[in-house]
Design an enzyme around this catalytic site. Sequence first.
Site, PDB file in Angstrom:
ATOM      1  CE  LYS A 142      -3.611   2.411   2.585  1.00 39.55           C
ATOM      2  NZ  LYS A 142      -2.845   3.671   2.695  1.00 39.55           N
ATOM      3  CE  LYS A 315      -5.996  -4.356  -4.556  1.00 38.02           C
ATOM      4  NZ  LYS A 315      -5.715  -3.639  -5.811  1.00 38.02           N
ATOM      5  CE  LYS A 339      -2.701   2.117   8.321  1.00 39.04           C
ATOM      6  NZ  LYS A 339      -2.431   3.232   7.393  1.00 39.04           N
ATOM      7  CB  CYS A 433       7.523  36.928  31.258  1.00 36.75           C
ATOM      8  SG  CYS A 433       6.279  35.788  31.917  1.00 36.75           S
ATOM      9  CB  CYS A 453       4.360  35.941  28.593  1.00 33.66           C
ATOM     10  SG  CYS A 453       5.739  34.808  28.328  1.00 33.66           S
TER      11      CYS A 453
END
Length: 607
Positions: A142, A315, A339, A433, A453
């Site tokens: 894929k 397939k 996957k 800051c 800030c």
Amino acid sequence: MITSQKQKIFILFICTLLLFFQGQKTNAQINQFYYKELSQKINRHNTLYYSGTPSISDEKYDALMTELIEIEQHNPQWITSSSPTQHVGHTISETSPTLNHKSPMLSIKKMRKIQELINFDRWVKQKINVDSPTVSYYIEEKIDGIAISLQYENGRLIRGLTRGDGKRGQDVTDIIKKIPSIPKQLLKKYPKFIEIRGEIYISKLQFIKINKARKKLNKKLFANARNLAAGSLHLNDSNIASRRGLVMTAFGIGKVSTPIASTQKELLKRLDDFGFNIPLKGTLCPSIKETIHTIQKLMLQKNQLPYETDGLVIKVNNLIHQHSLGRTNKNMLGMIVFKFGGIQVSTTIQKIIWQIGRTGKITPVAILKPVWLDGSKISRVSIHNAEKLKQLNIHVGDTILIEKAGRVIPKIIKIVSSIQTAPVSLPHQCPVCLTPFVKIKDTISYHCNNTSCPARIKKQIEYFVERNKMDIQGLRPSLINQLVEKKLVSSPIDLYRLDLKMLKQLTGLSAMKAESILKSIKHSKTKPLEKILTALGIPFIGPQKAEILANQFKTMNALKSASIEELKTIPRIGEATARAIFNFFQDEQNQKIHYFSLHDAPYAKQE
């Protein structure tokens, strides 16, 4: 008459029942609201994915889809045509030139476990009802690219469409005609009409070459090859797209005037004869047992391929059987995708820094020994919050394993080895800051609450100018840093005060680029109210709620004047959101925001 004790008990019982059923109805309404929110969320992720800018990993996306499917199985009456389970791809912009596919361009169901493959094989055998004890499968890699459909008449290429929503796709004919691997005229014997389906991608080597060239020009690097391919197909200039080295591999067909093959293996041979590239690792397997063995073998070879892959397509080889298995509104049922996991590499943590976001939230970030991962060099990774840092038990000098979530965002998978130096602890104050950090009630987040800030202002401006917000082009982070440090701006709205003289104070900015930025700032004034509401970064306000607010109030002044109680009466604006909107406009800095109508310019009022 005095009510008897029994009557009182009976009345109390009836009232209790009424309250119970009312509560049940409320819970159902809340659940249905959650279902709609989840459906819209997945649709937004679909749009981001197909435009080449995914924001979550495949695993997280699949988890969201699984949850949606489960809700729909229990509440089928809630399903509408807009549900992600009822269509493939994404919603297409009405401004995009689109055309209908001759046959639907569907997706494929994903699987991650071997047992799921075995269950699929069992289901196939039951459905096709054949005497043979085994079913043959054809496996293809894929390719991680962009799905494309090509239409040919009498062998001549006439049209190229993206997947779109599966029924109609964006017309990209001008671009695909400049891709060398796409035949303009089919070779050998071909049918009168045929739709060729395949994937457009950019090779690994070409992707590295493009990013190296961009780095020399000090341009932002592309995240991965898939995103680059997707962006290239959506460019207005086909000449730029053609120079990016797009390639196509064909693997299937849609509508065809006369059949050209009886098996998947034969079909790929015909596509090869037509002049197309076909999958390099295509393998015919006579049984599910051989299929599983081949999958395990091909998984070890995935990094040897010239293009990125994220799985294997299995397939049913016999096309009559494959088609007889049918389809849903979303998926073809005669095939599945197995996957792969993400690509992982190891590296070393060199130090931990604390990053201040636009809302003031503090995030620990691990600075890494630079390492190449999935086509780009990774030198930092977010640890999300102090609690996550504590859970991971990370130390400077640790060796860690990382991968990219959604092929874009690097994340820590695990610690490989630890040298157990002093643990990293949360600082007590903002590193920029020096304002003491505050822990937000009922959360695990710490914040810098100083709205002035510089670190917060920089991030707010970066967010404001993004493409899907005010779309102010050319203002890269290095320039925004200078604007804030030189005190030329103190909020996103101050961008509308900039002129050429002010921009000339910035280093690394030519006069031509400065003019271009000012032109883009001016053009952003045409954005509708919902865009600026999104861009302002008001807590809990995304594109959809911004549109609701814009439709309700029409002007910025009307919204600024709204009380919390008034805001709470608006659909989808709850207590927390209403309070966040109200508090945002009470801030002295935000009082400068002025916006008369949907087409007036936002600007900072002069004192």
